[in-house]
Scaffold this motif. Structure first.
Motif, short mmCIF file in Angstrom:
data_model
loop_
_atom_site.label_atom_id
_atom_site.label_comp_id
_atom_site.label_asym_id
_atom_site.label_seq_id
_atom_site.Cartn_x
_atom_site.Cartn_y
_atom_site.Cartn_z
N LYS A 65 45.44 7.51 -67.47
CA LYS A 65 45.22 6.25 -66.75
C LYS A 65 43.73 5.94 -66.71
O LYS A 65 42.90 6.84 -66.55
N GLY A 66 43.39 4.66 -66.86
CA GLY A 66 41.98 4.31 -66.88
C GLY A 66 41.74 2.82 -66.85
O GLY A 66 42.45 2.08 -66.17
N VAL A 67 40.74 2.38 -67.62
CA VAL A 67 40.36 0.97 -67.65
C VAL A 67 40.16 0.52 -69.09
O VAL A 67 39.93 1.33 -69.99
N VAL A 68 40.23 -0.79 -69.28
CA VAL A 68 39.99 -1.42 -70.57
C VAL A 68 38.57 -1.98 -70.57
O VAL A 68 38.18 -2.67 -69.62
N VAL A 69 37.81 -1.67 -71.62
CA VAL A 69 36.43 -2.14 -71.69
C VAL A 69 36.19 -2.87 -73.01
O VAL A 69 36.86 -2.62 -74.02
N VAL A 70 35.22 -3.80 -72.98
CA VAL A 70 34.81 -4.56 -74.17
C VAL A 70 33.28 -4.56 -74.22
O VAL A 70 32.63 -5.11 -73.32
N PRO A 71 32.66 -3.95 -75.24
CA PRO A 71 31.20 -3.99 -75.36
C PRO A 71 30.73 -5.36 -75.85
O PRO A 71 31.43 -6.04 -76.60
N SER A 72 29.53 -5.75 -75.42
CA SER A 72 28.92 -6.97 -75.95
C SER A 72 27.95 -6.68 -77.08
O SER A 72 27.45 -7.59 -77.72
N SER A 73 27.70 -5.39 -77.32
CA SER A 73 26.83 -4.95 -78.41
C SER A 73 27.37 -3.63 -78.94
O SER A 73 28.13 -2.94 -78.25
N ASP A 74 27.02 -3.29 -80.17
CA ASP A 74 27.41 -1.98 -80.69
C ASP A 74 26.77 -0.88 -79.85
O ASP A 74 25.58 -0.94 -79.53
N LEU A 75 27.56 0.13 -79.48
CA LEU A 75 27.11 1.20 -78.60
C LEU A 75 27.27 2.55 -79.28
O LEU A 75 28.17 2.74 -80.10
N SER A 76 26.40 3.48 -78.89
CA SER A 76 26.47 4.82 -79.47
C SER A 76 27.07 5.85 -78.52
O SER A 76 27.51 6.91 -78.97
N SER A 77 27.10 5.57 -77.21
CA SER A 77 27.70 6.50 -76.26
C SER A 77 27.95 5.80 -74.94
O SER A 77 27.35 4.74 -74.66
#
Length: 285
Positions: A65-77
């Motif tokens: 169980k958790g959350v849904v996320v959407v980055p606005s930029s490419d991420l490394s970690s």
């Protein structure tokens, strides 16, 4: 500090100057920028944290169980903080929207513990960040949520109450599960900004009648540094009144109001380093 320039035979001009951005009467507010070597420049790496309201209760679970996320930029970690009511979790993971695990950390995880997931996340794609556990583990929850929760590099857009390889994820935007905050790291910063303010109250001295012109020095290195004039117009606060301006442009602001500068940086090559090296506002006599 207000300075005077000119000669004895001509009226002396009054001006506020930021030469190092460390002057006692200069205030800078940075966003993906920093003051270095007497100039303002883009940072190499930037972080931002997205959080949802703290747990109100918990629920017994046999799935991730958790959350849904959407980055606005490419991420490394991403650095993940497990929410306060979690008990008996046995791992934290990030998956793509098909529930393919991109990185995971195993171990015993309970409320408020933090782990780092080293996964490459693409801008504008959807990911699930979840805590796993055995049958009967306790997932922290909060049903008083209002998505999305936003930060500079990452948004939290929904809860996910099942993260299994056979069905992707079962999303639920009425509740948040198990993950309370996520800090995103962006090591490819291509844009940022800074505001530059001068001393309080900042309005023209008694022998000045208003605002005159603005000057600046920049080192572009093939990239872009744009300067805007902002005027303090009361609620909602600072408003752009001119820009991008060039060296020597006038300041179109009410002489009764304070003005500051907003500077936008952008680069197409992260090895380039555009800088703002100095900036001043001059009073009209």
């Amino acid at each position: 500090m207000v300075e005077r320039i000119g000669s004895r035979s001509t009226p002396a001009a009054l001006k506020d100057v930021a030469r190092t951005f460390g002057e006692s009467d200069v205030t800078v507010s940075t966003d993906a920028t920093r003051v270095a070597n007497g100039s303002v420049e883009l940072v190499d790496t930037s972080t931002s944290t997205v959080s949802r309201p703290a747990d109100g209760t918990s629920t017994t679970s046999s799935t991730g169980k958790g959350v849904v996320v959407v980055p606005s930029s490419d991420l490394s970690s991403i650095e993940v903080t497990v929410s306060s009511n979690v008990s008996g979790g046995e791992g934290v993971r990030v998956t793509d929207s098909d529930a393919n695990t991109l990185d995971s950390v195993s171990g015993s995880y309970n409320g408020n513990e933090t782990v780092t997931l080293n996964a490459s996340l693409s801008a504008e794609s959807k990911y699930y960040v979840a805590v796993d556990g055995p049958d009967g583990w306790e997932a922290g929850t909060n049903e008083n949520v209002s998505y999305p929760y936003e930060s500079k590099w990452l948004d939290m857009v929904s809860g996910v109450d099942t993260v299994e390889s056979w069905d992707g994820g079962s999303e639920d935007d009425t509740v948040a599960y198990s993950i309370e905050s996520i800090t995103a790291t962006n090591d490819s910063v291509t844009s940022g900004s800074v505001t530059v303010e001068f001393g309080t109250p900042g309005t023209p001295p008694p022998d000045a009648v208003g605002w005159d012109v603005a000057y600046m020095t920049r080192t572009l290195n093939g990239e872009t540094v744009e300067i805007y004039v902002q005027e303090a117009q009361g609620s909602p606060g600072w408003t752009d009144v001119a820009g991008p301006i060039r060296r020597g442009d006038s300041i179109p602001a009410d002489p009764e109001n304070d003005v500051r500068f907003r500077v936008k940086f952008s680069r197409s090559d992260t090895s380039s380093n555009p800088t703002l090296d100095s900036i001043l506002r001059r009073y009209k006599l």
